[in-house]
Design an enzyme around this catalytic site. Sequence first.
Site, PDB file in Angstrom:
ATOM      1  N   LEU A  11       0.841  -1.213   0.000  1.00  0.00           N
ATOM      2  CA  LEU A  11       0.000   0.000   0.000  1.00  0.00           C
ATOM      3  C   LEU A  11       0.870   1.254   0.000  1.00  0.00           C
ATOM      4  O   LEU A  11       0.728   2.139  -0.854  1.00  0.00           O
ATOM      5  CB  LEU A  11      -0.899  -0.028   1.236  1.00  0.00           C
ATOM      6  CG  LEU A  11      -1.705   1.226   1.563  1.00  0.00           C
ATOM      7  CD1 LEU A  11      -2.804   1.410   0.539  1.00  0.00           C
ATOM      8  CD2 LEU A  11      -2.298   1.138   2.975  1.00  0.00           C
TER       9      LEU A  11
ATOM     10  N   GLY B 215       4.459   1.386  -0.065  1.00  0.00           N
ATOM     11  CA  GLY B 215       5.614   1.286  -0.961  1.00  0.00           C
ATOM     12  C   GLY B 215       5.266   1.631  -2.398  1.00  0.00           C
ATOM     13  O   GLY B 215       6.016   2.350  -3.073  1.00  0.00           O
TER      14      GLY B 215
ATOM     15  N   THR C 219       1.585   4.221  14.667  1.00  0.00           N
ATOM     16  CA  THR C 219       1.136   4.905  15.888  1.00  0.00           C
ATOM     17  C   THR C 219       0.711   3.907  16.953  1.00  0.00           C
ATOM     18  O   THR C 219       0.402   4.305  18.069  1.00  0.00           O
ATOM     19  CB  THR C 219      -0.049   5.848  15.589  1.00  0.00           C
ATOM     20  OG1 THR C 219      -1.065   5.098  14.909  1.00  0.00           O
ATOM     21  CG2 THR C 219       0.410   7.030  14.766  1.00  0.00           C
TER      22      THR C 219
ATOM     23  N   TYR D 104       3.790  -6.489  17.440  1.00  0.00           N
ATOM     24  CA  TYR D 104       4.063  -5.611  16.287  1.00  0.00           C
ATOM     25  C   TYR D 104       4.587  -4.263  16.777  1.00  0.00           C
ATOM     26  O   TYR D 104       5.573  -3.739  16.275  1.00  0.00           O
ATOM     27  CB  TYR D 104       2.756  -5.443  15.525  1.00  0.00           C
ATOM     28  CG  TYR D 104       2.693  -4.439  14.410  1.00  0.00           C
ATOM     29  CD1 TYR D 104       2.038  -3.215  14.599  1.00  0.00           C
ATOM     30  CD2 TYR D 104       3.217  -4.707  13.155  1.00  0.00           C
ATOM     31  CE1 TYR D 104       1.917  -2.301  13.573  1.00  0.00           C
ATOM     32  CE2 TYR D 104       3.095  -3.791  12.113  1.00  0.00           C
ATOM     33  CZ  TYR D 104       2.442  -2.594  12.339  1.00  0.00           C
ATOM     34  OH  TYR D 104       2.318  -1.679  11.307  1.00  0.00           O
TER      35      TYR D 104
ATOM     36  N   PRO E 139       3.212   6.471  11.068  1.00  0.00           N
ATOM     37  CA  PRO E 139       1.944   6.735  10.392  1.00  0.00           C
ATOM     38  C   PRO E 139       0.736   6.316  11.232  1.00  0.00           C
ATOM     39  O   PRO E 139       0.808   5.334  11.973  1.00  0.00           O
ATOM     40  CB  PRO E 139       2.005   5.881   9.129  1.00  0.00           C
ATOM     41  CG  PRO E 139       3.387   5.311   9.069  1.00  0.00           C
ATOM     42  CD  PRO E 139       3.926   5.355  10.444  1.00  0.00           C
TER      43      PRO E 139
HETATM   44  N1  LIG Z   1      -1.452   0.058   6.441  1.00  0.00           N
HETATM   45  C1  LIG Z   1      -1.538   0.756   7.558  1.00  0.00           C
HETATM   46  O1  LIG Z   1      -2.643   1.118   8.009  1.00  0.00           O
HETATM   47  C2  LIG Z   1      -0.298   1.137   8.297  1.00  0.00           C
HETATM   48  C3  LIG Z   1       0.978   0.712   7.888  1.00  0.00           C
HETATM   49  N2  LIG Z   1       2.081   1.107   8.611  1.00  0.00           N
HETATM   50  C4  LIG Z   1       3.432   0.689   8.213  1.00  0.00           C
HETATM   51  O2  LIG Z   1       3.703   1.158   6.895  1.00  0.00           O
HETATM   52  C5  LIG Z   1       4.572   0.235   6.235  1.00  0.00           C
HETATM   53  C6  LIG Z   1       3.922  -0.215   4.937  1.00  0.00           C
HETATM   54  O3  LIG Z   1       2.700  -0.830   5.282  1.00  0.00           O
HETATM   55  P1  LIG Z   1       1.666  -1.264   4.128  1.00  0.00           P
HETATM   56  O4  LIG Z   1       2.118  -0.677   2.838  1.00  0.00           O
HETATM   57  O5  LIG Z   1       0.305  -0.998   4.639  1.00  0.00           O
HETATM   58  O6  LIG Z   1       1.884  -2.836   4.105  1.00  0.00           O
HETATM   59  P2  LIG Z   1       1.612  -3.860   2.913  1.00  0.00           P
HETATM   60  O7  LIG Z   1       1.355  -5.165   3.532  1.00  0.00           O
HETATM   61  O8  LIG Z   1       0.635  -3.276   1.953  1.00  0.00           O
HETATM   62  O9  LIG Z   1       3.039  -3.902   2.171  1.00  0.00           O
HETATM   63  C7  LIG Z   1       4.141  -4.490   2.823  1.00  0.00           C
HETATM   64  C8  LIG Z   1       5.098  -4.934   1.746  1.00  0.00           C
HETATM   65  O10 LIG Z   1       6.219  -5.552   2.368  1.00  0.00           O
HETATM   66  C9  LIG Z   1       6.478  -6.772   1.683  1.00  0.00           C
HETATM   67  N3  LIG Z   1       7.085  -7.737   2.588  1.00  0.00           N
HETATM   68  C10 LIG Z   1       6.554  -8.264   3.708  1.00  0.00           C
HETATM   69  N4  LIG Z   1       7.420  -9.131   4.269  1.00  0.00           N
HETATM   70  C11 LIG Z   1       8.518  -9.157   3.465  1.00  0.00           C
HETATM   71  C12 LIG Z   1       9.753  -9.860   3.495  1.00  0.00           C
HETATM   72  N5  LIG Z   1      10.041 -10.731   4.458  1.00  0.00           N
HETATM   73  N6  LIG Z   1      10.644  -9.651   2.501  1.00  0.00           N
HETATM   74  C13 LIG Z   1      10.359  -8.783   1.506  1.00  0.00           C
HETATM   75  N7  LIG Z   1       9.222  -8.062   1.421  1.00  0.00           N
HETATM   76  C14 LIG Z   1       8.307  -8.265   2.391  1.00  0.00           C
HETATM   77  C15 LIG Z   1       5.125  -7.247   1.195  1.00  0.00           C
HETATM   78  O11 LIG Z   1       5.292  -8.150   0.116  1.00  0.00           O
HETATM   79  P3  LIG Z   1       4.282  -9.426   0.015  1.00  0.00           P
HETATM   80  O12 LIG Z   1       2.897  -8.866   0.112  1.00  0.00           O
HETATM   81  O13 LIG Z   1       4.611 -10.020  -1.314  1.00  0.00           O
HETATM   82  O14 LIG Z   1       4.615 -10.318   1.165  1.00  0.00           O
HETATM   83  C16 LIG Z   1       4.483  -5.936   0.788  1.00  0.00           C
HETATM   84  O15 LIG Z   1       4.826  -5.599  -0.534  1.00  0.00           O
HETATM   85  C17 LIG Z   1       4.817  -0.905   7.220  1.00  0.00           C
HETATM   86  O16 LIG Z   1       6.022  -0.682   7.913  1.00  0.00           O
HETATM   87  C18 LIG Z   1       3.626  -0.797   8.169  1.00  0.00           C
HETATM   88  O17 LIG Z   1       3.964  -1.324   9.434  1.00  0.00           O
HETATM   89  C19 LIG Z   1       1.973   1.896   9.718  1.00  0.00           C
HETATM   90  C20 LIG Z   1       0.742   2.319  10.145  1.00  0.00           C
HETATM   91  C21 LIG Z   1      -0.462   1.988   9.459  1.00  0.00           C
HETATM   92  C1  LIG Z   2      -2.970   0.275  11.442  1.00  0.00           C
HETATM   93  C2  LIG Z   2      -2.466   0.165  12.868  1.00  0.00           C
HETATM   94  O1  LIG Z   2      -3.486  -0.148  13.771  1.00  0.00           O
HETATM   95  C3  LIG Z   2      -3.888  -1.521  13.808  1.00  0.00           C
HETATM   96  O2  LIG Z   2      -4.787  -1.570  14.889  1.00  0.00           O
HETATM   97  P1  LIG Z   2      -6.272  -1.142  14.653  1.00  0.00           P
HETATM   98  O3  LIG Z   2      -6.370   0.258  14.174  1.00  0.00           O
HETATM   99  O4  LIG Z   2      -7.002  -1.496  15.905  1.00  0.00           O
HETATM  100  O5  LIG Z   2      -6.647  -2.137  13.479  1.00  0.00           O
HETATM  101  P2  LIG Z   2      -7.973  -2.397  12.625  1.00  0.00           P
HETATM  102  O6  LIG Z   2      -7.982  -1.410  11.490  1.00  0.00           O
HETATM  103  O7  LIG Z   2      -7.962  -3.833  12.291  1.00  0.00           O
HETATM  104  O8  LIG Z   2      -9.227  -2.146  13.628  1.00  0.00           O
HETATM  105  C4  LIG Z   2      -9.654  -0.859  13.944  1.00  0.00           C
HETATM  106  C5  LIG Z   2     -10.990  -0.966  14.681  1.00  0.00           C
HETATM  107  O9  LIG Z   2     -12.001  -1.302  13.720  1.00  0.00           O
HETATM  108  C6  LIG Z   2     -12.834  -2.336  14.226  1.00  0.00           C
HETATM  109  N1  LIG Z   2     -13.441  -3.090  13.108  1.00  0.00           N
HETATM  110  C7  LIG Z   2     -14.779  -3.111  12.841  1.00  0.00           C
HETATM  111  N2  LIG Z   2     -15.033  -3.907  11.789  1.00  0.00           N
HETATM  112  C8  LIG Z   2     -13.802  -4.364  11.356  1.00  0.00           C
HETATM  113  C9  LIG Z   2     -13.426  -5.226  10.287  1.00  0.00           C
HETATM  114  O10 LIG Z   2     -14.273  -5.754   9.497  1.00  0.00           O
HETATM  115  N3  LIG Z   2     -12.086  -5.445  10.120  1.00  0.00           N
HETATM  116  C10 LIG Z   2     -11.148  -4.887  10.940  1.00  0.00           C
HETATM  117  N4  LIG Z   2      -9.827  -5.137  10.693  1.00  0.00           N
HETATM  118  N5  LIG Z   2     -11.480  -4.091  12.000  1.00  0.00           N
HETATM  119  C11 LIG Z   2     -12.800  -3.835  12.190  1.00  0.00           C
HETATM  120  C12 LIG Z   2     -11.870  -3.157  15.068  1.00  0.00           C
HETATM  121  O11 LIG Z   2     -12.586  -3.976  15.962  1.00  0.00           O
HETATM  122  C13 LIG Z   2     -11.079  -2.063  15.759  1.00  0.00           C
HETATM  123  O12 LIG Z   2     -11.787  -1.564  16.856  1.00  0.00           O
HETATM  124  C14 LIG Z   2      -2.756  -2.466  14.123  1.00  0.00           C
HETATM  125  O13 LIG Z   2      -3.246  -3.761  13.954  1.00  0.00           O
HETATM  126  C15 LIG Z   2      -1.593  -2.175  13.194  1.00  0.00           C
HETATM  127  O14 LIG Z   2      -1.780  -2.780  11.924  1.00  0.00           O
HETATM  128  C16 LIG Z   2      -1.343  -0.757  12.946  1.00  0.00           C
HETATM  129  O15 LIG Z   2      -0.218  -0.370  12.722  1.00  0.00           O
END
Ligand SMILES: NC(=O)C1=CN([C@@H]2O[C@H](COP(=O)(O)OP(=O)(O)OC[C@H]3O[C@@H](n4cnc5c(N)ncnc54)[C@H](OP(=O)(O)O)[C@@H]3O)[C@@H](O)[C@H]2O)C=CC1
Ligand SMILES: C[C@H]1O[C@H](OP(=O)(O)OP(=O)(O)OC[C@H]2O[C@@H](n3cnc4c(=O)[nH]c(N)nc43)[C@H](O)[C@@H]2O)[C@@H](O)[C@@H](O)C1=O
Length: 355
Positions: free
Chosen positions: A15, A17, A109, A137, A164
Amino acid sequence: MDLNGKIFVAGHRGLVGSAIVRQLQNAGYTNLITRTHTELDLTDQLAVADFFGKEKPDYVFLAAAKVGGIIANNTYRADFIYENLAIQNNVIHQSYLHGVKKLLFLGSTCIYPRECPQPMKEESLLTSPLEYTNEPYAIAKIAGIKLCESYNLQYGTNFISVMPTNLYGPGDNFDLEKSHVLPAMVRKMHLAKLMESGDLQAVVADLQVPNEDEALAILGKFGVSSTSVQIWGTGKPRREFLWSEDMAAACVYLMQERDFADTYAPGSKEVRNTHINIGTGEDVSIAELAELVRQTVGFGGELVFDASKPDGTLRKLTDVSKLHALGWRHQVDLGEGVQKLYSWYLNNDQMRRGV
Ligand SMILES: NC(=O)C1=CN([C@@H]2O[C@H](COP(=O)(O)OP(=O)(O)OC[C@H]3O[C@@H](n4cnc5c(N)ncnc54)[C@H](OP(=O)(O)O)[C@@H]3O)[C@@H](O)[C@H]2O)C=CC1
Ligand SMILES: C[C@H]1O[C@H](OP(=O)(O)OP(=O)(O)OC[C@H]2O[C@@H](n3cnc4c(=O)[nH]c(N)nc43)[C@H](O)[C@@H]2O)[C@@H](O)[C@@H](O)C1=O
């Protein structure tokens, strides 16, 4: 960053990257290097050392990680801490060994305490216990911050960390079990809308299952029907959501505008809290979010809250004053972002992950 510098975007298909790659290309950076997870498993120490020895990138965006929603974090606890520690250790250590000029590490966060004063300031790190559901995590992410800070202090590297808030956008993970709340809600309401209109064949196609019985079984498991959609938890928690393209723009901006040396408080004895929050500074309740998605998707049924599912942290609103003081603000607000996410979902069925 030098326009001709070699930039390694780790996690370029994810997402964030993938959005960082687009932002860099639009800004004229073309000397990008990427590797898929299959091509280079970043948990493999020797493979990462070999990659850095051969490619010697000048800049690194560390956006690769094991990422998932609350149920995934709480289920695969060992995988989340092991894989993220391994990825961070390998990429950050090799970046030091091979003289990377600057590295940006993406944390989250969820590093802040469960009962953190709101909005959450960078200084609140490690001041009280973490949220249980994503503690492994979060510990890995805190270790990433401390790795960057410690290498900067001992070896004079320039590694910056960003925290983030919850992110969403093109290329998101729509897996009904493992994804984050917003993409999960969009897909569930979309499936319910298809059921509402009697288009079971479209449901079969979306779920990529062989027949209607299997489709109905999956919908039943996730509480999706023509008349209602199940929302996990009480709906009371509040969350902040940042559009992934905004997030990527912030990463490129900070990579150009902020160095580790900037984080020293004047005359400070100890360097602490070298990370910076990235968010919108605005949050909504999960119940409000569900209603927004319901209206955006156009599902006419009910929302049913399943309190047997975990709420997680009740609130994690970021204090973005440091980010704003650096001159960056987000562009896409939640209402517009949910519309953009749903239209992306409808128009990119080959690119949707977790589907
Ligand atoms: N999405 C969110 O809501 C949030 C994300 N973040 C952080 O932002 C960063 C990006 O997250 P996001 O883009 O959502 O994550 P995604 O899962 O969308 O992307 C993660 C990428 O990392 C790759 N990857 C995972 N494990 C490995 C590995 N062992 N070797 C090589 N590549 C690997 C995945 O490849 P593949 O899918 O092929 O395994 C994928 O392309 C992360 O550090 C995440 O913790 C922080 C807060 C919120
Ligand atoms: C992104 C950040 O924050 C993540 O934590 P989180 O914000 O709690 O993750 P979440 O998005 O899965 O849930 C947000 C809220 O939403 C509610 N909820 C309702 N209905 C659905 C549902 O259908 N799916 C999910 N996943 N949650 C649901 C769920 O019960 C919760 O109260 C970390 O895992 C970690 O990844 C991190 O870094």
